[in-house]
Enzyme design. Structure first.
Site, PDB file in Angstrom:
ATOM      1  N   GLU A 105       5.422   1.757  36.254  1.00 28.33           N
ATOM      2  CA  GLU A 105       6.470   2.442  37.020  1.00 28.33           C
ATOM      3  C   GLU A 105       6.683   1.741  38.350  1.00 28.33           C
ATOM      4  OE1 GLU A 105       8.707   4.512  36.768  1.00 28.33           O
ATOM      5  OE2 GLU A 105       8.176   6.352  35.729  1.00 28.33           O
ATOM      6  N   ASP A 106       7.899   1.855  38.877  1.00 21.89           N
ATOM      7  CA  ASP A 106       8.140   1.354  40.232  1.00 21.89           C
ATOM      8  C   ASP A 106       7.619   2.355  41.259  1.00 21.89           C
ATOM      9  OD1 ASP A 106      10.081   3.061  39.241  1.00 21.89           O
ATOM     10  OD2 ASP A 106      11.683   2.270  40.496  1.00 21.89           O
ATOM     11  N   ASP A 109       6.720   9.713  42.282  1.00 20.31           N
ATOM     12  CA  ASP A 109       7.216  10.522  43.393  1.00 20.31           C
ATOM     13  C   ASP A 109       6.677  11.948  43.209  1.00 20.31           C
ATOM     14  OD1 ASP A 109       9.072  11.816  45.176  1.00 20.31           O
ATOM     15  OD2 ASP A 109      10.470  10.184  44.904  1.00 20.31           O
ATOM     16  N   LYS A 137       4.128   7.786  46.099  1.00 19.55           N
ATOM     17  CA  LYS A 137       4.595   8.682  47.172  1.00 19.55           C
ATOM     18  C   LYS A 137       3.818   9.995  47.036  1.00 19.55           C
ATOM     19  CE  LYS A 137       9.165   8.721  48.322  1.00 19.55           C
ATOM     20  NZ  LYS A 137      10.555   9.224  48.261  1.00 19.55           N
ATOM     21  N   PHE A 158      13.328   8.178  51.464  1.00 17.28           N
ATOM     22  CA  PHE A 158      14.053   7.657  50.311  1.00 17.28           C
ATOM     23  C   PHE A 158      14.121   6.133  50.422  1.00 17.28           C
ATOM     24  CE2 PHE A 158      17.435   6.631  47.426  1.00 17.28           C
ATOM     25  CZ  PHE A 158      17.099   7.425  46.345  1.00 17.28           C
ATOM     26  N   ARG A 171      19.051  -2.175  43.745  1.00 19.75           N
ATOM     27  CA  ARG A 171      17.905  -2.559  42.909  1.00 19.75           C
ATOM     28  C   ARG A 171      17.578  -4.041  43.064  1.00 19.75           C
ATOM     29  NH1 ARG A 171      16.930   1.715  39.176  1.00 19.75           N
ATOM     30  NH2 ARG A 171      18.801   2.722  38.378  1.00 19.75           N
TER      31      ARG A 171
HETATM   32  C1  PRP Z   1      12.397   6.910  39.251  1.00 20.97           C
HETATM   33  C2  PRP Z   1      11.150   6.097  38.953  1.00 20.97           C
HETATM   34  C3  PRP Z   1      10.329   7.033  38.123  1.00 20.97           C
HETATM   35  C4  PRP Z   1      10.731   8.405  38.630  1.00 20.97           C
HETATM   36  C5  PRP Z   1       9.673   8.908  39.545  1.00 20.97           C
HETATM   37  O1  PRP Z   1      13.275   6.772  38.179  1.00 20.97           O
HETATM   38  O2  PRP Z   1      11.443   4.912  38.266  1.00 20.97           O
HETATM   39  O3  PRP Z   1      10.613   6.928  36.744  1.00 20.97           O
HETATM   40  O4  PRP Z   1      11.942   8.246  39.369  1.00 20.97           O
HETATM   41  O5  PRP Z   1      10.020  10.142  40.083  1.00 20.97           O
HETATM   42  P1  PRP Z   1       9.153  11.449  39.862  1.00 20.97           P
HETATM   43  O6  PRP Z   1       7.734  11.077  40.079  1.00 20.97           O
HETATM   44  O7  PRP Z   1       9.695  12.371  40.927  1.00 20.97           O
HETATM   45  O8  PRP Z   1       9.415  11.968  38.498  1.00 20.97           O
HETATM   46  P2  PRP Z   1      14.766   7.336  38.163  1.00 20.97           P
HETATM   47  O9  PRP Z   1      14.806   8.600  37.411  1.00 20.97           O
HETATM   48  O10 PRP Z   1      15.305   7.319  39.566  1.00 20.97           O
HETATM   49  O11 PRP Z   1      15.532   6.311  37.274  1.00 20.97           O
HETATM   50  P3  PRP Z   1      15.626   4.712  37.417  1.00 20.97           P
HETATM   51  O12 PRP Z   1      14.259   4.171  37.088  1.00 20.97           O
HETATM   52  O13 PRP Z   1      16.647   4.329  36.435  1.00 20.97           O
HETATM   53  O14 PRP Z   1      16.013   4.412  38.852  1.00 20.97           O
END
Ligand code: PRP
Length: 187
Positions: A105-106, A109, A137, A158, A171
């Site tokens: 994962e990036d 959160d 985070k 953010f 991105r």
């Molecule tokens: C982001 C990130 C994780 C998720 C984390 O993805 O890549 O998958 O949010 O958030 P959380 O811990 O609150 O669940 P996002 O849904 O923004 O989609 P993306 O990867 O396409 O940007």
């Protein structure tokens, strides 16, 4: 006229992690993964879309045999807050039964996405299942998630760049920064 780089930098309040810091950290994580898994072949599962720059750099710094697969899920509505709703848009191409799976994962959160994915993948009987996230985070956490490999602790702001987006943009920034308040009001 301002260049693209200048305009992007203007949209950020501050840079949190520079390109150099990120690449050094990714190298460290890659070495750790190679050392920990040894001869066990690891299946690195990237969670699209945000993981792609991290995943691309990470796989090249893991100097042992690995396989990759991707899932695409949706957890955010497009704004800056987690909706808590997770949907699988693209599932894995292959079965993971008996495989050593490492979720990439990036950012973790609230933890809602990772929790959902871990629960889902565990039902498929992998030999092992761990999480690697560039950013953690922690302050925003709503669901407990154990992250085996963490790049950086992320401020409760953010952040965008290096895969992380705001409404699909930013991105492709090679670094990570906090978005300016004005950018939200513009859109
Ligand atoms: C982001 C990130 C994780 C998720 C984390 O993805 O890549 O998958 O949010 O958030 P959380 O811990 O609150 O669940 P996002 O849904 O923004 O989609 P993306 O990867 O396409 O940007």
């Amino acid at each position: 006229m301002a260049s693209w780089k200048e305009r992007m930098a203007g949209d950020l309040r501050e840079v949190v992690f520079t390109e150099e810091e990120i690449l050094a950290k990714v190298g460290e994580i890659g070495r750790e993964i190679a050392r920990d898994y040894g001869d066990k072949r690891v299946l690195m599962v990237g969670i699209l879309n945000g993981c792609f720059p991290f995943m691309a750099d990470l796989v090249r710094s893991v100097h042992t045999h690995i396989e990759v697969d991707f899932m695409s899920v949706s957890s955010y509505g497009g704004g800056t807050q987690s909706s808590g709703v997770v949907r699988i848009l693209k599932d894995l191409n292959k079965t993971i039964e008996g495989h050593h799976v490492l979720l990439v994962e990036d950012i973790i959160d609230t933890g809602l996405t990772a929790r959902y994915l871990l629960d889902n993948l565990l039902t498929r009987h992998p030999a092992s299942l761990e999480v690697c996230s560039l950013l953690d985070k922690r302050e925003a956490r709503a669901e407990e998630v154990s992250i085996r490999y963490v790049g950086f602790e992320c401020p409760n702001e953010f952040v965008v760049g290096y895969g992380l987006d705001y409404e699909g943009l930013y991105r492709n920034l090679p670094y990570i920064g906090v978005l300016n308040q004005e950018v939200y009001s513009r859109s």
